[in-house]
Design a protein around this motif. Sequence first.
Motif, PDB file in Angstrom:
ATOM      1  N   PHE A  31       0.836  -1.205   0.000  1.00 48.16           N
ATOM      2  CA  PHE A  31       0.000   0.000   0.000  1.00 48.16           C
ATOM      3  C   PHE A  31       0.875   1.261   0.000  1.00 48.16           C
ATOM      4  O   PHE A  31       0.492   2.273  -0.578  1.00 48.16           O
ATOM      5  CB  PHE A  31      -0.956  -0.029   1.189  1.00 48.16           C
ATOM      6  CG  PHE A  31      -1.969  -1.133   1.111  1.00 48.16           C
ATOM      7  CD1 PHE A  31      -3.201  -0.917   0.519  1.00 48.16           C
ATOM      8  CD2 PHE A  31      -1.689  -2.401   1.607  1.00 48.16           C
ATOM      9  CE1 PHE A  31      -4.149  -1.936   0.431  1.00 48.16           C
ATOM     10  CE2 PHE A  31      -2.617  -3.422   1.522  1.00 48.16           C
ATOM     11  CZ  PHE A  31      -3.849  -3.193   0.925  1.00 48.16           C
ATOM     12  N   THR A  41      -6.745   5.166  -5.766  1.00 52.13           N
ATOM     13  CA  THR A  41      -7.734   4.187  -5.327  1.00 52.13           C
ATOM     14  C   THR A  41      -7.138   2.792  -5.343  1.00 52.13           C
ATOM     15  O   THR A  41      -6.349   2.448  -6.230  1.00 52.13           O
ATOM     16  CB  THR A  41      -8.961   4.226  -6.262  1.00 52.13           C
ATOM     17  OG1 THR A  41      -9.609   5.499  -6.128  1.00 52.13           O
ATOM     18  CG2 THR A  41      -9.972   3.131  -5.936  1.00 52.13           C
ATOM     19  N   VAL A  42      -7.537   1.989  -4.368  1.00 52.55           N
ATOM     20  CA  VAL A  42      -7.272   0.559  -4.351  1.00 52.55           C
ATOM     21  C   VAL A  42      -8.600  -0.165  -4.437  1.00 52.55           C
ATOM     22  O   VAL A  42      -9.537   0.148  -3.692  1.00 52.55           O
ATOM     23  CB  VAL A  42      -6.522   0.151  -3.058  1.00 52.55           C
ATOM     24  CG1 VAL A  42      -6.645  -1.343  -2.812  1.00 52.55           C
ATOM     25  CG2 VAL A  42      -5.063   0.555  -3.128  1.00 52.55           C
ATOM     26  N   ALA A  75      -5.226   0.885   3.256  1.00 59.84           N
ATOM     27  CA  ALA A  75      -5.527   1.826   2.166  1.00 59.84           C
ATOM     28  C   ALA A  75      -5.975   3.178   2.711  1.00 59.84           C
ATOM     29  O   ALA A  75      -5.444   4.227   2.319  1.00 59.84           O
ATOM     30  CB  ALA A  75      -6.599   1.234   1.251  1.00 59.84           C
ATOM     31  N   LEU A  80      -5.850   6.687   0.515  1.00 69.41           N
ATOM     32  CA  LEU A  80      -6.399   6.099  -0.696  1.00 69.41           C
ATOM     33  C   LEU A  80      -7.897   5.850  -0.549  1.00 69.41           C
ATOM     34  O   LEU A  80      -8.379   5.536   0.542  1.00 69.41           O
ATOM     35  CB  LEU A  80      -5.708   4.760  -0.990  1.00 69.41           C
ATOM     36  CG  LEU A  80      -4.215   4.823  -1.308  1.00 69.41           C
ATOM     37  CD1 LEU A  80      -3.582   3.450  -1.137  1.00 69.41           C
ATOM     38  CD2 LEU A  80      -3.998   5.336  -2.734  1.00 69.41           C
ATOM     39  N   VAL A  82     -10.838   3.210  -1.248  1.00 68.93           N
ATOM     40  CA  VAL A  82     -10.802   1.748  -1.313  1.00 68.93           C
ATOM     41  C   VAL A  82     -12.180   1.230  -1.691  1.00 68.93           C
ATOM     42  O   VAL A  82     -13.194   1.713  -1.177  1.00 68.93           O
ATOM     43  CB  VAL A  82     -10.298   1.130   0.017  1.00 68.93           C
ATOM     44  CG1 VAL A  82     -11.153   1.546   1.202  1.00 68.93           C
ATOM     45  CG2 VAL A  82     -10.217  -0.381  -0.073  1.00 68.93           C
TER      46      VAL A  82
END
Length: 309
Positions: A31, A41-42, A75, A80, A82
Amino acid sequence: MDRGLGRGINIGNALDALDGGPELPLHERYFDEVAGAGFDTVRLPVRWSAHAAATAPYTIDPAFLARVDAGVHAALSRGLNVVVNVHHYDELCAAPAAHAPRFLALWGQIAAHYAGYEARLGFELLNEPHGALTASRWNPLLAQALAVVRASNPDRTVIVGPADRNDVAALPALAVPDDGHLLATVHYYAPLDFTHQGASWVAGADAWLGRGWEDAGDENAVRDDLAGAAAWGRQHGLPLFIGEFGAHERAGMDSRARWTTFVRSEAERLGMSWAYWEFGTDFGAFDPERGSWREPLRRALLGDPERTA
């Protein structure tokens, strides 16, 4: 989470791995790599169905839920977005009527568990509906699952996609519920004889080895496919998210990089967000053994010059 997810990557084959398939450890440092590279984004594919009871109330294994939590926290703590989905629920696709109650119960548990989480967490109801889960069966089940989620998460971003494995051509058959917090997803792996050449799970894929991607016809096909998806999104007032696109490791790297660059740039030109498939296994943009990005793919996705550090 607003409904534009920007540039993303799938942490595939970590929480969704199939028996005998590639598997990626869910290391926190991955990450760091994703955030440091500049992704927004994850997408976390999760095979909940392999870690929940077979009978009512279909309780999710707490130890597995803790593993998913670890990915979500990793994340979010790095700034980020997620996306958590239901991935590889093939039994549902084979026997929708038999598995629909379990599918809805899974979403009841997932949604309640994450109800207090920040808005940068989004839900994707089902990865690639297919088989017997045709549009006529998927559309009403989608609406039911959304209602289950909305009972505990009235404003959370929810991602919905069409039957036929989220194919672009299947968008017209997707019935979109009346909901102001939706985002539509498609997956893009065209042409399959390029993106899946040599893939062990695709019959006849070894015959495609050596297929390049370089001529105007290839480019025009991508333009037409994605323009059609964008037009559908405008018609329905829905942002589009290409939740998966990528080319298998047995394709030539030069062609993989050209294809990835072109799909990514067309998606962005059309206002679509995206998530590359995937981080670190057989489609991977990152090489876990070397601990570094595969530079042609990283540049194809992020568009910046090669790093020296």
